[in-house]
Design an enzyme around this catalytic site. Sequence first.
Site, PDB file in Angstrom:
ATOM      1  N   ARG A   1      -4.104  10.607   2.966  1.00 30.16           N
ATOM      2  CA  ARG A   1      -3.417  11.216   3.810  1.00 30.16           C
ATOM      3  C   ARG A   1      -2.235  11.325   2.309  1.00 30.16           C
ATOM      4  NH1 ARG A   1      -1.485  13.701   7.482  1.00 30.16           N
ATOM      5  NH2 ARG A   1       0.892  14.254   7.619  1.00 30.16           N
TER       6      ARG A   1
ATOM      7  N   ASP B   1       3.857  -0.196  11.872  1.00 27.01           N
ATOM      8  CA  ASP B   1       2.866  -0.315  11.293  1.00 27.01           C
ATOM      9  C   ASP B   1       2.270  -1.555  12.252  1.00 27.01           C
ATOM     10  OD1 ASP B   1       2.043   1.914   9.686  1.00 27.01           O
ATOM     11  OD2 ASP B   1       2.188   1.310   8.494  1.00 27.01           O
TER      12      ASP B   1
ATOM     13  N   ASP C   1      -5.157   7.942   8.936  1.00 29.73           N
ATOM     14  CA  ASP C   1      -5.593   7.838  10.140  1.00 29.73           C
ATOM     15  C   ASP C   1      -5.591   8.541  11.244  1.00 29.73           C
ATOM     16  OD1 ASP C   1      -6.075   5.288   9.157  1.00 29.73           O
ATOM     17  OD2 ASP C   1      -3.568   5.194   9.458  1.00 29.73           O
TER      18      ASP C   1
ATOM     19  N   LYS D   1       0.900  -1.234  -0.283  1.00 30.94           N
ATOM     20  CA  LYS D   1       0.158  -0.135   0.328  1.00 30.94           C
ATOM     21  C   LYS D   1       0.683   0.839  -0.338  1.00 30.94           C
ATOM     22  CE  LYS D   1      -2.688   2.978   3.479  1.00 30.94           C
ATOM     23  NZ  LYS D   1      -1.577   3.697   3.779  1.00 30.94           N
ATOM     24  N   ASN D   2       2.160   1.183   0.638  1.00 30.76           N
ATOM     25  CA  ASN D   2       2.188   2.621   0.756  1.00 30.76           C
ATOM     26  C   ASN D   2       3.508   2.936  -0.518  1.00 30.76           C
ATOM     27  OD1 ASN D   2       1.652   2.770   3.916  1.00 30.76           O
ATOM     28  ND2 ASN D   2       3.566   2.464   4.796  1.00 30.76           N
TER      29      ASN D   2
ATOM     30  N   MET E   1       6.730   6.575  17.436  1.00 30.31           N
ATOM     31  CA  MET E   1       7.058   6.910  16.749  1.00 30.31           C
ATOM     32  C   MET E   1       5.037   8.074  16.306  1.00 30.31           C
ATOM     33  SD  MET E   1       8.954   5.709  13.994  1.00 30.31           S
ATOM     34  CE  MET E   1       8.876   6.715  12.619  1.00 30.31           C
TER      35      MET E   1
END
Length: 438
Positions: A99, A321, A123, A24-25, A343
């Site tokens: 985002r 994640d 998120d 996804k990223n 983070m």
Amino acid sequence: MSLDAFEVIGGKPLSGAVVPQGAKNEALQVLCATLLTEEPVTISNLPDILDVNRLLELLAGLGVSVERLAPGTYRFEAKSVDLSFFQTEAFRRDASRIRGSVMLIAPLLARFGQAFLPQPGGDKIGRRRLDTHFTGLQALGAVFNYEPEQRQYAVKASRLKGAYLLMDEISVTGTANVLMAAVLAEGVTQIYNAACEPYVQQLCRMLVSMGAKISGIGSNLLTIEGVSRLGGATHRLLPDMIEIGSFIGLAAMTQSELTIKDARIDQLGIIPRMFERMGVKLEFSGDDIRIPAQEEYEIQTFIDGSIMTIYDAPWPGFTPDLMSIMLVLATQAKGSVLIHQKMFESRLFFVDKLIDMGAQIILCDPHRATVIGLGRKHQLRGISMSSPDIRAGVSLLIAALSANGRSVIHNIHQIDRGYENIDGRLRSLGAEIRRIEG
């Protein structure tokens, strides 16, 4: 009402093989990079998830030709980009939902000299500032303006020029944005303290195949020699390491034997080692990972016998994640662990649902939780709950699949943002899960 909830009957072992979806990223980065050229760019292994589909709609709205060649494979041609789309209500609505839309700024700025962006969504996991993106682009010569009434960012530049940049934080999307601007800037750009995640490396490789000149790929110092134009390319996404970690956690929690196919183990970094620290057995065969069914798994301690601490860090550290997955995994382990989410300050706020399911967790503060593993002496119990974000949502889904009885998870569009057809793929492994009205 929409089918925005999962009904799960838990406590059943699963079995079979699963192929992880495309990352996804990485998808969000390389899709934005298609705007850097007017020539065709073909991308394969794209996951069919909400965040990717929303970005595809944004690209189409900007005038990019988006052609689906096969499942997961698309051809893009950004020959006629319509910058007036920025001023439409459709753009403001759709771009604010995802985002990853922030990475549209750099390629549009580099190629057309201007870009606009509503404050992006994503998120709800705490403050995720965009300063790093804009200070980086400003260093290359961009003029940045925030319009608070419209909650919109505007960035303009007549000509970007290379510069030395020391990133004030190791931001993956921030690095990607500055990188995409620098490849078409005049002169040499150096990005120090750059993120070096596999996703950024993949973006670099795609840009190089388009004609960019980038050295230092895989390190935290990237040197970019600007070129006047980029050409077309063909690119394939890596498998999603977060989904791979999710399936490892699922296998251990449900005492299931699962095989994860084509996992690109060479790109997983320390992820397999961290699961082994939690007591999960992993067997590697080529590029496949087999997780044998385990009656119990025991959390390791440090050499001096002190309690294990799992914490997140920028790559090559452990990805934030997967912290939610680790926390859920610890609830049924033997032993205790301190989960330290450094983070993001709101990612542990889903633990109240796990406590309601019977887990023994002490939330020390917004960043730290101590989990006392139940060692399967007490099975989690099914409850009704809501998914606050993508990763917590899948973690709660894993908890529900391991729990005794019926669970209902609401707000599952958050899960759909990052996981392709997760209920169908789980059913193929033997899970009892269905969509119901939320």
